[in-house]
Scaffold this active site. Structure first.
Site, short mmCIF file in Angstrom:
data_model
loop_
_atom_site.label_atom_id
_atom_site.label_comp_id
_atom_site.label_asym_id
_atom_site.label_seq_id
_atom_site.Cartn_x
_atom_site.Cartn_y
_atom_site.Cartn_z
N LYS A 136 -6.05 -4.20 -13.78
CA LYS A 136 -5.20 -4.11 -12.59
C LYS A 136 -5.45 -5.31 -11.66
CE LYS A 136 -5.43 -1.53 -8.68
NZ LYS A 136 -5.84 -0.37 -7.96
N ASP A 155 -0.99 0.86 -9.72
CA ASP A 155 -1.87 1.48 -8.72
C ASP A 155 -1.37 2.91 -8.50
OD1 ASP A 155 0.39 1.33 -7.18
OD2 ASP A 155 -0.63 0.54 -5.41
#
Ligand code: SF4
Length: 225
Positions: A136, A155
Protein backbone atom coordinates in the site's frame (compact mmCIF):
# COMPACT_ATOMS: atom_id res chain seq x y z
CA UNK A 1 -31.28 3.29 -14.05
CA UNK A 2 -32.94 2.84 -10.66
CA UNK A 3 -31.09 1.59 -7.60
CA UNK A 4 -33.43 -1.40 -7.62
CA UNK A 5 -32.36 -2.31 -11.14
CA UNK A 6 -28.71 -1.79 -10.23
CA UNK A 7 -29.18 -4.22 -7.34
CA UNK A 8 -30.77 -6.80 -9.60
CA UNK A 9 -28.16 -6.40 -12.27
CA UNK A 10 -25.19 -6.73 -9.92
CA UNK A 11 -25.93 -10.42 -9.33
CA UNK A 12 -25.47 -11.28 -12.99
CA UNK A 13 -23.16 -8.50 -14.04
CA UNK A 14 -20.54 -9.57 -16.55
CA UNK A 15 -16.93 -8.40 -16.28
CA UNK A 16 -17.51 -6.16 -19.26
CA UNK A 17 -20.58 -4.59 -17.66
CA UNK A 18 -18.66 -4.12 -14.43
CA UNK A 19 -15.84 -2.43 -16.32
CA UNK A 20 -18.34 -0.07 -17.97
CA UNK A 21 -20.08 0.67 -14.68
CA UNK A 22 -16.73 1.28 -13.01
CA UNK A 23 -15.70 3.68 -15.77
CA UNK A 24 -18.94 5.58 -15.15
CA UNK A 25 -18.28 5.61 -11.40
CA UNK A 26 -14.80 7.04 -11.99
CA UNK A 27 -16.13 9.60 -14.49
CA UNK A 28 -18.79 10.84 -12.05
CA UNK A 29 -16.36 10.98 -9.13
CA UNK A 30 -13.91 13.03 -11.22
CA UNK A 31 -16.78 15.43 -11.88
CA UNK A 32 -17.72 15.57 -8.20
CA UNK A 33 -14.15 15.82 -6.83
CA UNK A 34 -12.14 17.60 -9.54
CA UNK A 35 -9.30 18.39 -7.11
CA UNK A 36 -8.89 14.87 -5.72
CA UNK A 37 -5.24 14.27 -4.93
CA UNK A 38 -2.92 12.85 -2.31
CA UNK A 39 -3.63 14.77 0.89
CA UNK A 40 -0.25 14.08 2.49
CA UNK A 41 1.83 17.23 2.04
CA UNK A 42 5.19 16.39 0.44
CA UNK A 43 7.87 17.84 -1.80
CA UNK A 44 9.70 14.72 -2.92
CA UNK A 45 9.62 10.90 -2.75
CA UNK A 46 11.45 10.87 0.61
CA UNK A 47 8.88 13.11 2.25
CA UNK A 48 5.96 11.17 0.81
CA UNK A 49 7.43 7.84 1.88
CA UNK A 50 8.01 9.10 5.43
CA UNK A 51 4.55 10.73 5.60
CA UNK A 52 2.88 7.54 4.36
CA UNK A 53 4.64 5.46 7.01
CA UNK A 54 3.36 7.95 9.61
CA UNK A 55 -0.20 7.80 8.23
CA UNK A 56 -0.83 4.25 9.47
CA UNK A 57 -3.71 4.38 11.98
CA UNK A 58 -3.61 8.17 11.84
CA UNK A 59 -5.36 10.92 9.90
CA UNK A 60 -3.53 12.66 7.06
CA UNK A 61 -4.37 15.94 8.79
CA UNK A 62 -2.44 14.92 11.90
CA UNK A 63 0.50 13.69 9.81
CA UNK A 64 0.60 17.05 8.01
CA UNK A 65 0.89 18.78 11.38
CA UNK A 66 3.93 16.71 12.31
CA UNK A 67 5.93 16.47 9.08
CA UNK A 68 7.05 20.13 8.75
CA UNK A 69 9.09 19.84 11.97
CA UNK A 70 10.30 16.36 11.05
CA UNK A 71 11.55 17.46 7.62
CA UNK A 72 13.05 20.64 9.05
CA UNK A 73 15.08 18.50 11.45
CA UNK A 74 15.90 15.87 8.79
CA UNK A 75 15.76 17.42 5.31
CA UNK A 76 17.02 14.30 3.53
CA UNK A 77 16.75 10.57 3.96
CA UNK A 78 20.47 10.53 4.86
CA UNK A 79 19.80 13.01 7.66
CA UNK A 80 17.00 10.80 8.94
CA UNK A 81 19.26 7.75 8.80
CA UNK A 82 21.60 9.44 11.28
CA UNK A 83 18.83 10.57 13.66
CA UNK A 84 18.60 9.56 17.30
CA UNK A 85 15.64 7.30 18.05
CA UNK A 86 14.38 9.40 20.96
CA UNK A 87 14.47 12.62 18.92
CA UNK A 88 12.34 11.12 16.15
CA UNK A 89 9.95 9.56 18.68
CA UNK A 90 9.38 12.94 20.24
CA UNK A 91 8.68 14.62 16.89
CA UNK A 92 6.14 12.03 15.71
CA UNK A 93 4.61 11.07 19.06
CA UNK A 94 1.17 12.54 18.28
CA UNK A 95 0.67 10.26 15.25
CA UNK A 96 0.31 7.23 17.52
CA UNK A 97 2.30 3.97 17.55
CA UNK A 98 5.30 6.30 17.60
CA UNK A 99 7.85 3.72 18.71
CA UNK A 100 7.05 1.34 15.87
CA UNK A 101 6.81 4.18 13.38
CA UNK A 102 10.20 5.53 14.48
CA UNK A 103 11.64 2.07 14.00
CA UNK A 104 10.16 1.91 10.50
CA UNK A 105 11.36 5.42 9.59
CA UNK A 106 14.92 4.79 10.76
CA UNK A 107 14.98 1.30 9.25
CA UNK A 108 13.70 2.65 5.94
CA UNK A 109 16.18 5.54 5.91
CA UNK A 110 19.16 3.34 6.73
CA UNK A 111 18.17 0.78 4.09
CA UNK A 112 17.80 3.53 1.46
CA UNK A 113 21.26 4.86 2.34
CA UNK A 114 22.88 1.39 2.44
CA UNK A 115 21.19 -0.22 -0.54
CA UNK A 116 20.25 2.68 -2.80
CA UNK A 117 22.93 5.32 -2.15
CA UNK A 118 20.41 7.58 -0.41
CA UNK A 119 17.94 7.67 -3.32
CA UNK A 120 14.37 6.47 -2.75
CA UNK A 121 13.89 3.55 -5.17
CA UNK A 122 11.15 3.78 -7.78
CA UNK A 123 10.19 0.14 -8.21
CA UNK A 124 7.65 -1.93 -6.31
CA UNK A 125 10.22 -4.67 -5.80
CA UNK A 126 12.75 -2.39 -4.10
CA UNK A 127 10.23 -0.36 -2.13
CA UNK A 128 8.51 -3.32 -0.46
CA UNK A 129 11.90 -4.59 0.70
CA UNK A 130 12.39 -1.49 2.83
CA UNK A 131 11.51 -1.85 6.52
CA UNK A 132 8.01 -0.63 7.32
CA UNK A 133 6.99 -0.43 3.66
CA UNK A 134 4.18 -2.64 2.38
CA UNK A 135 2.45 -2.73 -0.97
CA UNK A 136 0.00 0.00 0.00
CA UNK A 137 2.74 2.44 0.99
CA UNK A 138 4.74 1.54 -2.13
CA UNK A 139 1.69 2.19 -4.33
CA UNK A 140 1.20 5.61 -2.73
CA UNK A 141 4.83 6.58 -3.41
CA UNK A 142 4.99 5.11 -6.92
CA UNK A 143 1.72 6.69 -8.00
CA UNK A 144 2.06 10.09 -6.39
CA UNK A 145 5.80 10.82 -6.23
CA UNK A 146 7.00 8.96 -9.33
CA UNK A 147 3.87 9.04 -11.51
CA UNK A 148 4.03 5.27 -11.93
CA UNK A 149 0.78 3.33 -11.71
CA UNK A 150 1.88 -0.10 -10.54
CA UNK A 151 -1.24 -0.88 -8.54
CA UNK A 152 -4.18 0.55 -6.62
CA UNK A 153 -3.89 1.86 -3.07
CA UNK A 154 -6.39 -0.06 -0.92
CA UNK A 155 -6.98 1.73 2.36
CA UNK A 156 -10.04 1.57 4.59
CA UNK A 157 -12.11 3.87 2.33
CA UNK A 158 -11.18 2.05 -0.89
CA UNK A 159 -11.98 -1.24 0.78
CA UNK A 160 -15.38 -0.06 2.01
CA UNK A 161 -16.44 1.62 -1.24
CA UNK A 162 -15.25 -1.23 -3.44
CA UNK A 163 -17.42 -3.57 -1.40
CA UNK A 164 -20.50 -1.35 -1.35
CA UNK A 165 -20.21 -0.68 -5.06
CA UNK A 166 -19.74 -4.46 -5.63
CA UNK A 167 -16.51 -4.00 -7.53
CA UNK A 168 -15.14 -6.87 -5.48
CA UNK A 169 -16.41 -9.50 -3.11
CA UNK A 170 -13.00 -9.90 -1.48
CA UNK A 171 -12.04 -8.58 1.94
CA UNK A 172 -8.26 -9.02 1.71
CA UNK A 173 -6.61 -5.78 0.45
CA UNK A 174 -4.28 -7.59 -1.96
CA UNK A 175 -7.20 -9.43 -3.58
CA UNK A 176 -9.31 -6.28 -3.67
CA UNK A 177 -6.44 -4.56 -5.46
CA UNK A 178 -6.22 -7.39 -8.00
CA UNK A 179 -9.97 -7.15 -8.70
CA UNK A 180 -9.79 -3.38 -9.13
CA UNK A 181 -6.80 -3.62 -11.46
CA UNK A 182 -8.86 -5.90 -13.74
CA UNK A 183 -11.77 -3.48 -14.13
CA UNK A 184 -10.23 -0.01 -13.83
CA UNK A 185 -8.21 1.56 -16.64
CA UNK A 186 -4.56 1.77 -15.67
CA UNK A 187 -4.39 5.53 -16.10
CA UNK A 188 -7.01 5.81 -13.34
CA UNK A 189 -5.31 3.52 -10.81
CA UNK A 190 -3.67 6.33 -8.86
CA UNK A 191 -6.66 8.70 -8.97
CA UNK A 192 -9.11 5.95 -8.00
CA UNK A 193 -7.85 5.91 -4.42
CA UNK A 194 -8.06 9.72 -4.13
CA UNK A 195 -11.60 9.71 -5.53
CA UNK A 196 -12.78 6.89 -3.27
CA UNK A 197 -11.14 8.49 -0.23
CA UNK A 198 -12.84 11.85 -0.91
CA UNK A 199 -16.20 10.16 -1.54
CA UNK A 200 -15.75 7.93 1.49
CA UNK A 201 -15.11 10.93 3.72
CA UNK A 202 -17.89 13.09 2.30
CA UNK A 203 -20.74 10.76 1.35
CA UNK A 204 -20.17 7.01 1.46
CA UNK A 205 -19.21 7.23 5.08
CA UNK A 206 -18.66 4.54 7.67
CA UNK A 207 -20.80 3.31 9.28
CA UNK A 208 -23.74 5.00 7.55
CA UNK A 209 -23.55 6.05 3.90
CA UNK A 210 -25.46 9.14 2.76
CA UNK A 211 -27.02 7.45 -0.26
CA UNK A 212 -29.59 10.21 -0.79
CA UNK A 213 -26.76 12.66 -1.51
CA UNK A 214 -24.75 10.24 -3.62
CA UNK A 215 -24.03 10.82 -7.31
CA UNK A 216 -23.61 7.05 -7.73
CA UNK A 217 -26.91 5.93 -6.19
CA UNK A 218 -28.45 4.75 -9.48
CA UNK A 219 -25.45 2.56 -10.31
CA UNK A 220 -24.67 1.32 -6.80
CA UNK A 221 -26.05 -2.09 -5.77
CA UNK A 222 -25.94 -1.06 -2.09
CA UNK A 223 -27.87 2.19 -2.47
CA UNK A 224 -30.50 2.58 0.22
CA UNK A 225 -32.70 5.04 -1.68
S1 SF4 B 1 -23.28 6.41 -0.52
FE1 SF4 B 1 -24.73 4.74 -0.88
S2 SF4 B 1 -25.18 4.85 -3.07
FE2 SF4 B 1 -23.31 6.02 -2.72
S3 SF4 B 1 -21.65 4.57 -3.11
FE3 SF4 B 1 -22.08 4.55 -0.91
S4 SF4 B 1 -23.54 2.85 -0.60
FE4 SF4 B 1 -23.52 3.36 -2.81
Amino acid sequence: MSAKRAKGRSRRETVRERRERTAEIVRRLHETYPGARCSLVHRDPYQLLAATILSAQCTDERVNQVTPDLFRAYPSVSDLAGARTEDVEELIRSTGFFRNKTKSLLGMANAVVDRHAGVIPDTMEDLVRLPGVGRKTANVVLGNAFGKAEGVVVDTHVKRLSGRLRLTRESDPVRIEQDLMKIVDREEWTDLAHLFIDHGRAVCRAPTPRCRECALADICPSASV
